[in-house]
Motif scaffolding. Structure first.
Motif, PDB file in Angstrom:
ATOM      1  N   THR A 164       0.834  -1.193   0.000  1.00 22.20           N
ATOM      2  CA  THR A 164       0.000   0.000   0.000  1.00 22.20           C
ATOM      3  C   THR A 164       0.868   1.243   0.000  1.00 22.20           C
ATOM      4  N   GLY A 165       0.386   2.289  -0.650  1.00 22.00           N
ATOM      5  CA  GLY A 165       1.030   3.576  -0.550  1.00 22.00           C
ATOM      6  C   GLY A 165       0.728   4.220   0.786  1.00 22.00           C
ATOM      7  N   ALA A 166       1.229   5.421   0.974  1.00 22.93           N
ATOM      8  CA  ALA A 166       1.023   6.119   2.237  1.00 22.93           C
ATOM      9  C   ALA A 166       0.792   7.595   1.978  1.00 22.93           C
ATOM     10  N   LEU A 167       0.007   8.196   2.860  1.00 24.21           N
ATOM     11  CA  LEU A 167      -0.171   9.637   2.872  1.00 24.21           C
ATOM     12  C   LEU A 167       0.603  10.204   4.043  1.00 24.21           C
ATOM     13  N   ILE A 168       1.327  11.279   3.796  1.00 22.50           N
ATOM     14  CA  ILE A 168       2.044  11.971   4.862  1.00 22.50           C
ATOM     15  C   ILE A 168       1.408  13.344   5.022  1.00 22.50           C
ATOM     16  N   GLN A 169       0.984  13.644   6.229  1.00 19.41           N
ATOM     17  CA  GLN A 169       0.265  14.887   6.493  1.00 19.41           C
ATOM     18  C   GLN A 169       0.807  15.539   7.764  1.00 19.41           C
ATOM     19  N   PRO A 170       1.008  16.854   7.777  1.00 15.21           N
ATOM     20  CA  PRO A 170       1.342  17.515   9.028  1.00 15.21           C
ATOM     21  C   PRO A 170       0.179  17.362  10.006  1.00 15.21           C
ATOM     22  N   TYR A 171       0.493  17.036  11.250  1.00 16.66           N
ATOM     23  CA  TYR A 171      -0.567  16.875  12.246  1.00 16.66           C
ATOM     24  C   TYR A 171      -1.209  18.222  12.523  1.00 16.66           C
ATOM     25  N   GLN A 172      -2.525  18.234  12.531  1.00 18.55           N
ATOM     26  CA  GLN A 172      -3.273  19.463  12.790  1.00 18.55           C
ATOM     27  C   GLN A 172      -3.502  19.595  14.297  1.00 18.55           C
ATOM     28  N   SER A 173      -2.725  20.474  14.927  1.00 25.88           N
ATOM     29  CA  SER A 173      -2.772  20.581  16.387  1.00 25.88           C
ATOM     30  C   SER A 173      -4.123  21.056  16.893  1.00 25.88           C
ATOM     31  N   THR A 174      -4.915  21.672  16.018  1.00 34.91           N
ATOM     32  CA  THR A 174      -6.243  22.115  16.445  1.00 34.91           C
ATOM     33  C   THR A 174      -7.121  20.934  16.840  1.00 34.91           C
ATOM     34  N   VAL A 175      -6.799  19.718  16.340  1.00 37.61           N
ATOM     35  CA  VAL A 175      -7.589  18.535  16.706  1.00 37.61           C
ATOM     36  C   VAL A 175      -7.482  18.267  18.202  1.00 37.61           C
ATOM     37  N   ASP A 176      -6.327  18.552  18.792  1.00 33.36           N
ATOM     38  CA  ASP A 176      -6.163  18.332  20.223  1.00 33.36           C
ATOM     39  C   ASP A 176      -7.114  19.196  21.044  1.00 33.36           C
ATOM     40  N   ARG A 177      -7.447  20.375  20.513  1.00 28.47           N
ATOM     41  CA  ARG A 177      -8.313  21.299  21.246  1.00 28.47           C
ATOM     42  C   ARG A 177      -9.779  21.161  20.848  1.00 28.47           C
ATOM     43  N   HIS A 178     -10.017  20.906  19.569  1.00 28.49           N
ATOM     44  CA  HIS A 178     -11.390  20.959  19.070  1.00 28.49           C
ATOM     45  C   HIS A 178     -11.888  19.647  18.468  1.00 28.49           C
ATOM     46  N   GLY A 179     -11.014  18.669  18.266  1.00 29.47           N
ATOM     47  CA  GLY A 179     -11.421  17.411  17.669  1.00 29.47           C
ATOM     48  C   GLY A 179     -11.721  17.542  16.190  1.00 29.47           C
ATOM     49  N   GLU A 180     -12.333  16.496  15.640  1.00 30.59           N
ATOM     50  CA  GLU A 180     -12.789  16.479  14.250  1.00 30.59           C
ATOM     51  C   GLU A 180     -14.308  16.573  14.247  1.00 30.59           C
ATOM     52  N   THR A 181     -14.848  17.440  13.424  1.00 24.10           N
ATOM     53  CA  THR A 181     -16.301  17.534  13.304  1.00 24.10           C
ATOM     54  C   THR A 181     -16.778  16.581  12.221  1.00 24.10           C
ATOM     55  N   ALA A 182     -17.651  15.666  12.591  1.00 34.17           N
ATOM     56  CA  ALA A 182     -18.246  14.723  11.646  1.00 34.17           C
ATOM     57  C   ALA A 182     -19.611  15.259  11.224  1.00 34.17           C
ATOM     58  N   VAL A 183     -19.766  15.505   9.931  1.00 33.96           N
ATOM     59  CA  VAL A 183     -21.027  16.022   9.378  1.00 33.96           C
ATOM     60  C   VAL A 183     -21.658  14.883   8.579  1.00 33.96           C
ATOM     61  N   VAL A 184     -22.818  14.431   9.014  1.00 35.57           N
ATOM     62  CA  VAL A 184     -23.464  13.256   8.422  1.00 35.57           C
ATOM     63  C   VAL A 184     -24.610  13.695   7.509  1.00 35.57           C
ATOM     64  N   PHE A 185     -24.604  13.161   6.300  1.00 37.38           N
ATOM     65  CA  PHE A 185     -25.677  13.389   5.327  1.00 37.38           C
ATOM     66  C   PHE A 185     -26.380  12.069   5.054  1.00 37.38           C
ATOM     67  N   ILE A 186     -27.680  12.136   4.855  1.00 33.12           N
ATOM     68  CA  ILE A 186     -28.479  10.979   4.458  1.00 33.12           C
ATOM     69  C   ILE A 186     -29.244  11.344   3.195  1.00 33.12           C
ATOM     70  N   ALA A 187     -29.049  10.538   2.148  1.00 33.82           N
ATOM     71  CA  ALA A 187     -29.667  10.797   0.848  1.00 33.82           C
ATOM     72  C   ALA A 187     -29.392  12.222   0.386  1.00 33.82           C
ATOM     73  N   GLY A 188     -28.182  12.700   0.663  1.00 31.46           N
ATOM     74  CA  GLY A 188     -27.765  14.009   0.194  1.00 31.46           C
ATOM     75  C   GLY A 188     -28.148  15.179   1.060  1.00 31.46           C
ATOM     76  N   GLU A 189     -28.920  14.931   2.124  1.00 29.80           N
ATOM     77  CA  GLU A 189     -29.393  16.015   2.987  1.00 29.80           C
ATOM     78  C   GLU A 189     -28.706  15.940   4.349  1.00 29.80           C
ATOM     79  N   LEU A 190     -28.427  17.104   4.920  1.00 26.76           N
ATOM     80  CA  LEU A 190     -27.802  17.160   6.237  1.00 26.76           C
ATOM     81  C   LEU A 190     -28.667  16.440   7.262  1.00 26.76           C
ATOM     82  N   SER A 191     -28.055  15.565   8.048  1.00 28.86           N
ATOM     83  CA  SER A 191     -28.777  14.840   9.081  1.00 28.86           C
ATOM     84  C   SER A 191     -28.367  15.313  10.474  1.00 28.86           C
TER      85      SER A 191
END
Length: 291
Positions: free
Chosen positions: A157-184
């Motif tokens: 497998t290949g690999a992705l290299i990304q700088p760590y986003q330090s804001t995740v430590d303070r705010h986390g990741e926001t998960a936005v869920v859509f169902i059938a194309g509409e915001l849920s």
């Protein structure tokens, strides 16, 4: 109109998922569907009125086999074309090429070397699920990073290299869920790649700290655009995505960035969307099953 059969696809280690879909099974049953689980790879899925990819979290070690099975299931959501594109994280580069801001990403295919960032960074496999194989490295950690990259390449497998986003430590990741194309609904995921984090008992996904959140209008607009772009890449109408989860982080400057666009087998966080979210997905699934 009959009782359509709707199967939720899991895997051998989690044949009935991780519990998140229990409310979805109830919602499907209340709409008159015959709903149950199936382990991906089983031929009986081909006879169902609809199969929904849910907890197929071991596909990364058998991706070709998984995609062949997806192709063999005539009524699959999200469908095999979506799975083929979305189970290789280089899709992020497609999104970037179409104007979606992503976490800065360098691709290292097998045999390729890279210059490591001078900041804290993350290495993750291009084909992977549940954060397995993803590791976070302090700035200047080159030997261990070289070893990890070589191990991923040895797996093919290949690999992705990304700088760590330090804001995740303070705010986390926001998960936005859509169902059938509409915001849920939305929720926030705490940082995963931290010392002491571990996989759940199935060994298939890293344990997460999840919390409810009301996403900002800026994040919602960003996620909405990302879904439109994905639909354009795949020559689809966004409503054809039975579900989608857009994971958004902030840059140090506060700008939204796409971390992941989950269209194949994401946890949808029904604990935060509740019965209303399950009802929305069940209704959309029943319409597909009866079409």
């Amino acid at each position: 109109m009959g009782s359509p059969t709707v199967l939720l696809a899991g895997c051998a280690a989690l044949p009935r998922g991780d519990g998140d879909e229990d409310v979805l099974l109830a919602a499907l049953a209340d709409l008159g569907c015959t709903a149950d689980w199936v382990v991906w790879g089983e031929p009986r899925a081909r006879e169902a009125d609809l199969v929904i990819l849910r907890a197929t979290w071991d596909y990364d070690s058998r991706r070709d086999e998984f995609l062949d099975w997806c192709e063999s299931v005539p009524r699959l959501r999200n469908d095999a074309a979506v799975a083929r594109w979305n189970t290789d994280k280089t899709y992020l580069l497609d999104m970037q090429a179409r104007g979606v801001a992503i976490v800065p990403t360098v691709l290292a295919e097998p045999g390729e070397q890279v210059e490591w960032p001078d900041t804290e960074f993350v290495i993750k496999p291009t084909v992977g699920a549940g954060s397995r194989g993803a590791q976070r490295f302090p700035a200047g950690t080159t030997r261990h990073a070289d070893e990890h990259l070589a191990a991923l390449h040895a797996r093919g497998t290949g690999a992705l290299i990304q700088p760590y986003q330090s804001t995740v430590d303070r705010h986390g990741e926001t998960a936005v869920v859509f169902i059938a194309g509409e915001l849920s609904h939305t929720y926030v995921k705490g940082p995963l790649l931290v010392p002491g984090s571990w996989l759940d008992s199935s060994g298939l996904f890293a344990t997460e700290t999840l919390m409810p959140v009301e996403a900002s209008p800026e994040v919602l607009r960003f996620a909405d655009k990302a879904l439109d772009v994905a639909a354009d890449v795949l020559s689809m109408d966004r409503a054809e995505f039975l579900y989608a989860r857009v994971d958004v982080v902030r840059s140090d400057a506060g700008e939204p960035l796409l971390l992941e666009l989950e269209l194949t087998e994401p946890s949808l966080g029904f604990a935060f969307g509740g019965r209303q979210a399950a009802d929305r997905l069940a209704k959309a699934a029943r319409e597909i099953a009866l079409s």
